[in-house]
Design a protein around this motif. Structure first.
Motif, PDB file in Angstrom:
ATOM      1  N   GLU A 154      -7.856  -7.317  15.418  1.00 56.51           N
ATOM      2  CA  GLU A 154      -8.056  -6.356  16.513  1.00 56.51           C
ATOM      3  C   GLU A 154      -8.135  -5.035  16.389  1.00 56.51           C
ATOM      4  O   GLU A 154      -8.635  -4.239  17.232  1.00 56.51           O
ATOM      5  CB  GLU A 154      -6.901  -6.797  17.526  1.00 56.51           C
ATOM      6  N   TYR A 155      -7.830  -4.267  15.269  1.00 60.40           N
ATOM      7  CA  TYR A 155      -7.928  -3.069  14.738  1.00 60.40           C
ATOM      8  C   TYR A 155      -9.569  -2.844  14.817  1.00 60.40           C
ATOM      9  O   TYR A 155      -9.847  -1.590  15.441  1.00 60.40           O
ATOM     10  CB  TYR A 155      -7.466  -2.874  13.567  1.00 60.40           C
ATOM     11  N   GLU A 184     -11.841  -4.532  16.384  1.00 63.09           N
ATOM     12  CA  GLU A 184     -12.414  -4.768  17.631  1.00 63.09           C
ATOM     13  C   GLU A 184     -12.121  -3.634  18.708  1.00 63.09           C
ATOM     14  O   GLU A 184     -13.108  -3.310  19.570  1.00 63.09           O
ATOM     15  CB  GLU A 184     -11.578  -6.104  18.379  1.00 63.09           C
ATOM     16  N   ALA A 185     -10.888  -3.024  18.443  1.00 61.32           N
ATOM     17  CA  ALA A 185     -10.543  -1.812  19.318  1.00 61.32           C
ATOM     18  C   ALA A 185     -11.121  -0.505  19.089  1.00 61.32           C
ATOM     19  O   ALA A 185     -11.840   0.005  19.978  1.00 61.32           O
ATOM     20  CB  ALA A 185      -9.245  -1.605  19.282  1.00 61.32           C
ATOM     21  N   ASN A 211      -8.680 -14.779  12.408  1.00 56.30           N
ATOM     22  CA  ASN A 211      -7.556 -14.229  13.360  1.00 56.30           C
ATOM     23  C   ASN A 211      -6.909 -15.662  13.899  1.00 56.30           C
ATOM     24  O   ASN A 211      -7.194 -16.386  14.645  1.00 56.30           O
ATOM     25  CB  ASN A 211      -8.488 -13.773  14.452  1.00 56.30           C
ATOM     26  N   PHE A 253      -1.618 -10.857  17.429  1.00 56.00           N
ATOM     27  CA  PHE A 253      -1.786 -10.021  18.628  1.00 56.00           C
ATOM     28  C   PHE A 253      -1.770 -10.621  19.730  1.00 56.00           C
ATOM     29  O   PHE A 253      -0.957 -10.254  20.724  1.00 56.00           O
ATOM     30  CB  PHE A 253      -3.334  -9.505  18.574  1.00 56.00           C
ATOM     31  N   THR A 254      -2.191 -11.899  20.154  1.00 58.34           N
ATOM     32  CA  THR A 254      -2.304 -12.753  21.301  1.00 58.34           C
ATOM     33  C   THR A 254      -0.571 -12.938  21.662  1.00 58.34           C
ATOM     34  O   THR A 254      -0.066 -12.627  22.788  1.00 58.34           O
ATOM     35  CB  THR A 254      -3.015 -13.803  21.350  1.00 58.34           C
ATOM     36  N   LYS A 280       0.975  -9.725  22.593  1.00 56.95           N
ATOM     37  CA  LYS A 280       0.381  -9.781  24.331  1.00 56.95           C
ATOM     38  C   LYS A 280       1.237 -10.400  25.158  1.00 56.95           C
ATOM     39  O   LYS A 280       1.855 -10.289  26.425  1.00 56.95           O
ATOM     40  CB  LYS A 280      -1.058  -9.848  24.293  1.00 56.95           C
ATOM     41  N   TRP A 325      -5.241  -0.941  22.712  1.00 59.73           N
ATOM     42  CA  TRP A 325      -5.992  -2.075  22.694  1.00 59.73           C
ATOM     43  C   TRP A 325      -5.145  -2.938  23.952  1.00 59.73           C
ATOM     44  O   TRP A 325      -4.220  -3.506  23.358  1.00 59.73           O
ATOM     45  CB  TRP A 325      -6.270  -2.929  21.641  1.00 59.73           C
ATOM     46  N   LYS A 326      -5.709  -3.239  25.212  1.00 58.70           N
ATOM     47  CA  LYS A 326      -5.024  -4.292  25.693  1.00 58.70           C
ATOM     48  C   LYS A 326      -3.625  -4.107  25.931  1.00 58.70           C
ATOM     49  O   LYS A 326      -2.791  -4.920  26.136  1.00 58.70           O
ATOM     50  CB  LYS A 326      -5.365  -5.782  25.635  1.00 58.70           C
TER      51      LYS A 326
END
Length: 334
Positions: free
Chosen positions: A214-215, A217-218, A240, A244-245, A248, A270-271
């Motif tokens: 996600e790094y 992606e962000a 992945n 991260f999910t 979150k 990020w989110k």
């Protein structure tokens, strides 16, 4: 009755996961409700090599200036044999000051003629380390708790995890990823602490070496707010696995802090979770294009907020507040 059974199971899970870990130093918010962490990353220390001298100089300058409550080394501490002498030399800069510390391994630490198990056991012998007994694993994941300034109640969590080294699959190049067992461990820990806190997630941050997918992606999203320096693409796993999910969904982790990429020190929202780098701490023993230093994180008791900055030689840069520095304001209310 069902809710009581679920709570009992969660609390038992928490006890079982931590019963082998007696946190031998109590981490606690000070009377002003602050708790300061210094993150050193990628020291890449070569024992006896003058190119590493600047790394020790910077570590000492940062410690003398910041006076942290805890030091976290996020991997690649050593970069040459003898591994034991190199590891001791770096860690004694902290230990001699009687500052509690932990180490999470990088992909190069166990390439210097000592295994992860041997290095872990060596670190456990250094005074003021907070590593748990590793049991039958080479490098366990664990949680440090920060107590309230007024009582013994847990007020914040610090997840420390091993992000491994290289991909275990021949047809997938690059770096390894968190296993499903690790993600399940994190979910269980988070759920148990949340249940013990009357259903409210405790403020938490996480430390490991290799950045999550996600790094990238962000950082590549034009609408994401990024503070700091980005001079290279994040060397994240190609697969992945969902950490991260999990963070979150669990709702406790405010930010993750990594190393690995020497030319990055940015933090990007990020989110709702801040994905941040430390600052390269090493000398000229491996590639680097930024003056070496450290990241400082100061948690605030009782709120899901913290302040962070990069400490260099004689100056502070890129001071930010979470979440305020990463939220777009309502221009209509200015």
């Amino acid at each position: 009755m069902i809710k009581l059974k679920v709570l009992f199971v969660l609390l038992f899970s928490l006890w079982g996961a931590t019963s082998g870990f007696a946190q031998n130093t109590k981490l606690k918010f000070n009377k002003d409700g602050k708790f300061k962490i210094v993150q050193f990353t990628d020291v890449h220390f070569k024992y006896g090599n003058p190119a590493s001298d600047v790394a020790l100089e910077r570590i000492n300058e940062v410690l003398d200036t910041e006076h942290p409550d805890l030091v976290v080394f996020t991997g690649d501490v050593i970069y040459a044999a003898p591994a034991d002498s190199g590891m001791h030399k770096v860690l004694e800069q902290v230990s001699n000051r009687k500052i509690p510390f932990v180490v999470t391994f990088g992909n190069h630490d166990d390439e210097q003629k000592m295994t992860r198990e041997q290095l872990y056991d060596l670190i456990r012998e250094v005074p003021y380390n907070l590593l748990p007994d590793r049991g039958n694993v080479s490098s366990p994941d664990y949680v440090l708790t920060v107590k309230s300034s007024s009582d013994a109640k847990e007020a914040a969590l610090l997840y420390c995890m091993d992000s491994h080294s290289y991909s275990p699959m021949k047809d997938v190049d690059g770096y390894n990823w968190f296993t499903f067992d690790q993600i399940a461990w994190y979910r269980n820990q988070s759920a148990a602490y949340t249940a013990a806190n009357n259903g409210q997630p405790l403020p938490a941050v996480a430390f490991f070496h290799i950045p999550l997918p996600e790094y990238n992606e962000a950082a590549e999203d034009e609408n994401a707010i990024l503070r700091g320096t980005r001079m290279e693409r994040a060397c994240a796993p190609k697969i992945n696995s969902g950490m991260f999910t999990a963070m979150k969904e669990s709702g406790d982790v405010m930010a993750t802090f990594v190393g690995h990429d020497h030319d990055n020190d940015y933090a990007v929202m990020w989110k709702g979770i801040l994905l941040a780098y430390g600052r390269y701490t090493g000398g000229n023993t491996v590639y680097n294009h930024l003056p070496n230093g450290a990241r400082v994180i100061e948690l605030n008791e009782g709120t899901r907020t913290f302040t962070s900055w990069i400490r260099l030689k004689g100056e502070v840069i890129d001071k930010v507040s979470y979440p305020a520095s990463f939220v777009k304001d309502d221009w209509r209310k200015r």
